[in-house]
Design a protein around this motif. Structure first.
Motif, mmCIF file in Angstrom:
data_model
loop_
_atom_site.group_PDB
_atom_site.id
_atom_site.type_symbol
_atom_site.label_atom_id
_atom_site.label_comp_id
_atom_site.label_asym_id
_atom_site.label_seq_id
_atom_site.Cartn_x
_atom_site.Cartn_y
_atom_site.Cartn_z
ATOM 1 N N SER A 38 0.865 -1.184 0.000
ATOM 2 C CA SER A 38 0.000 0.000 0.000
ATOM 3 C C SER A 38 0.897 1.229 0.000
ATOM 4 O O SER A 38 2.115 1.134 0.162
ATOM 5 N N ALA A 39 0.268 2.386 -0.086
ATOM 6 C CA ALA A 39 0.990 3.648 0.122
ATOM 7 C C ALA A 39 1.135 3.845 1.628
ATOM 8 O O ALA A 39 0.302 3.341 2.393
ATOM 9 N N THR A 51 -2.209 8.539 0.643
ATOM 10 C CA THR A 51 -3.317 8.562 -0.322
ATOM 11 C C THR A 51 -4.206 9.789 -0.110
ATOM 12 O O THR A 51 -4.644 10.420 -1.077
ATOM 13 N N GLU A 122 1.187 4.101 -4.068
ATOM 14 C CA GLU A 122 1.555 2.678 -4.071
ATOM 15 C C GLU A 122 2.741 2.441 -5.006
ATOM 16 O O GLU A 122 3.671 1.697 -4.698
ATOM 17 N N PHE A 186 -3.599 -1.556 -5.402
ATOM 18 C CA PHE A 186 -4.596 -0.503 -5.580
ATOM 19 C C PHE A 186 -4.919 -0.091 -7.011
ATOM 20 O O PHE A 186 -5.888 0.599 -7.242
ATOM 21 N N ARG A 200 -11.302 2.538 -2.412
ATOM 22 C CA ARG A 200 -10.379 2.709 -1.281
ATOM 23 C C ARG A 200 -10.113 1.368 -0.582
ATOM 24 O O ARG A 200 -11.020 0.542 -0.458
ATOM 25 N N GLY A 201 -8.895 1.211 -0.140
ATOM 26 C CA GLY A 201 -8.511 -0.049 0.501
ATOM 27 C C GLY A 201 -8.223 -1.148 -0.514
ATOM 28 O O GLY A 201 -8.052 -2.320 -0.157
ATOM 29 N N GLY A 202 -8.153 -0.773 -1.801
ATOM 30 C CA GLY A 202 -8.084 -1.774 -2.874
ATOM 31 C C GLY A 202 -6.787 -2.555 -2.995
ATOM 32 O O GLY A 202 -6.719 -3.482 -3.803
ATOM 33 N N SER A 203 -5.775 -2.233 -2.206
ATOM 34 C CA SER A 203 -4.553 -3.044 -2.292
ATOM 35 C C SER A 203 -4.837 -4.483 -1.842
ATOM 36 O O SER A 203 -4.173 -5.420 -2.284
ATOM 37 N N ASP A 204 -5.817 -4.633 -0.965
ATOM 38 C CA ASP A 204 -6.241 -5.990 -0.565
ATOM 39 C C ASP A 204 -6.665 -6.796 -1.790
ATOM 40 O O ASP A 204 -6.412 -7.993 -1.895
HETATM 41 N N1 ASP Z 1 -3.811 3.506 -0.332
HETATM 42 C C1 ASP Z 1 -5.143 3.186 -0.709
HETATM 43 C C2 ASP Z 1 -6.135 3.652 0.360
HETATM 44 O O1 ASP Z 1 -5.729 4.272 1.343
HETATM 45 C C3 ASP Z 1 -5.309 1.735 -1.020
HETATM 46 C C4 ASP Z 1 -4.919 0.785 0.086
HETATM 47 O O2 ASP Z 1 -4.166 1.115 0.984
HETATM 48 O O3 ASP Z 1 -5.378 -0.352 0.041
HETATM 49 O O4 ASP Z 1 -7.302 3.449 0.204
#
Ligand code: ASP
Length: 452
Positions: A38-39, A51, A122, A186, A200-204
């Motif tokens: 992730s970032a 982000t 990222e 991401f 958002r959170g898409g690195s998962d």
């Molecule tokens: N950096 C992005 C976010 O904060 C993606 C991630 O961390 O999964 O949503």
């Protein structure tokens, strides 16, 4: 064990110490050869996530304002993480230079521009981290999602992987045989070559797509919590940790209250029955929570109790409703036409309720819904209720066990919690109770005490 895909979330890459911790984790198991980053997120509570800083810069750029401040803050975060690790300032600056060119690119399509800039968090982190790994004695390689074939839909800010991505990405196995592949989370690329991010959170989701593509033995998702707990720690003091649960149980728990993993991340791994293990970067000794397709039945029928507030209900009474054909379809079409999604629809012989997330309603919506009921359904009576909390008891064991509903209802009644609605899903792995929002904590504690 075979290849492990490890995804490290924002807080796991937020400081020099966390990066060193990742290196320790990679050294512990040579199978950890595909890393998704992730970032940088928050190292201290007062930090801004990279982000969010990038989003602020995008906002300013699109409004023709000076974005120097958020841009400098992003650069300062990267410098603060990687310079103390001994990386040359020139190398970090060279990578960060890319950010300036992204921000100077055409902004006539705001979505495209936004994703190009935001994905830099990222992308740059992965480039710099791969370089750092090499300097720390690993053989590592930054992998660009375009070169690797992670193609996605051109729905900027909410892209979906295209079916061909999995086959393209399976080639990564070759890289992982000899090196650690460092892959930015991401985002992917559209068929036209534009960067498009997931939600958002898409690195998962990136981690899950890669795990599926390379047929990983396990998908490790490293964050800053030990795993999933049997109840939310905000609701129950020191709840027990769940050691293993199934994908379905996880889905039911995350539906209300448990936001442990990006919603879309379960599907790719589920297709190949790849175990997901949630782990804490800062507590390696804890083996985390394992999410699998089938688990050993243990002594507990219930794995967790989840809850969430902010729901409302519309209840209709109509004599002989059960004989009226198309009643349910017309009822739900009212919500569909108003672009509202509903959560539950429990019914009796002459009554039916529709439960939805109250956050979707505008001031005029309630009036318009009731008006549409009158027009389309001619009910005898309509009642509404707001501020409902839903509490859910989840576990595959519920299918096998007799009397769990009675046990749960008994615990709630003993605690003086009035049940407004009870709904056992057709999958029989969850039981949901609608209660007054002010009773949420009491209800969760009563159920937790009863089942754990
Ligand atoms: N950096 C992005 C976010 O904060 C993606 C991630 O961390 O999964 O949503």
């Amino acid at each position: 064990m075979g290849l492990i895909v490890c995804k490290f979330g924002g807080s796991s890459v937020a400081s020099k110490e966390r990066i060193e911790q990742i290196v320790r984790i990679l050294r512990m198991d040579a199978n950890r050869r595909c890393v998704v980053l992730s970032a940088p997120g928050k190292a201290a509570a007062s930090d801004a996530k990279v982000t969010d800083l990038l989003l602020a810069a995008v906002d300013k750029a699109l409004n023709r304002q000076d974005y120097a401040e958020p841009l400098a803050a992003v650069k300062a975060r990267f410098a603060a993480i990687y310079e103390p690790l001994g990386m040359a300032k020139a190398a970090i600056d060279a990578a960060l230079g890319d950010l300036d060119s992204r921000l100077c690119s055409p902004a006539n399509h705001p979505g495209k521009f936004r994703d190009l800039v935001v994905a830099a968090g990222e992308d740059l982190n992965s480039r710099i981290f791969a370089e750092y790994l090499n300097s720390a004695g690993f053989r590592a390689r930054y992998v660009n999602p375009k070169d690797a074939g992670l193609f996605v839909t051109p729905t900027f800010g909410d892209a979906q992987p295209l079916p061909e991505a999995a086959a393209n990405l399976s080639e990564l196995k070759g890289i992982c045989a000899g090196e650690i592949a460092v892959f930015p989370g991401f985002f992917g690329y559209t068929a036209d070559g534009d960067v498009a991010t997931f939600s958002r959170g898409g690195s998962d989701l990136t981690g899950a797509i890669l795990a599926e593509a390379v047929d990983a033995a396990e998908y490790e998702n490293w964050t800053d919590v030990d795993g999933i707990f049997c109840a939310h720690p905000h609701m129950v003091d020191s709840p027990a940790q769940i050691s293993a649960l199934t994908y379905k149980e996880m889905r039911e728990l995350s539906y209300i209250g448990f936001n442990v993993l990006h919603e879309e991340a379960v599907r790719p791994v589920m297709r190949k029955k790849i175990p997901i293990r949630l782990r804490n970067t800062n507590n390696i000794a804890n083996s985390g929570t394992l999410i699998v397709s089938e688990r050993l039945p243990d002594e507990r029928d219930v794995v967790g109790v989840a809850s969430g507030g902010g729901y409302c209900s519309f209840t209709l009474q109509k004599f002989l409703m059960n004989r009226e054909k198309g009643f349910g379809r017309r009822l739900l079409s009212i919500f569909e036409e108003m672009n509202l999604s509903y959560e539950h629809c429990p019914s009796g012989v002459d009554n039916v309720s529709v439960i939805l997330d109250q956050g979707q309603l505008k001031p005029e919506t309630v009036n318009n819904i009731i008006r549409a009921f009158d027009d389309k359904l001619a009910p005898d009576e309509v009642s509404t209720e707001f501020g409902i909390a839903l509490v859910s008891v989840v576990g595959e064991g519920l299918v096998r066990k007799v009397g769990v509903l009675a046990q749960a209802a008994g615990a709630l009644s003993k605690a003086g919690v009035n049940i407004k609605m009870a709904n056992q899903g057709s999958s029989e792995i969850s039981m949901i109770f609608g209660i007054d929002a002010s009773d949420e904590k009491k209800a969760v504690n009563a159920l937790y005490q009863e089942f754990f």
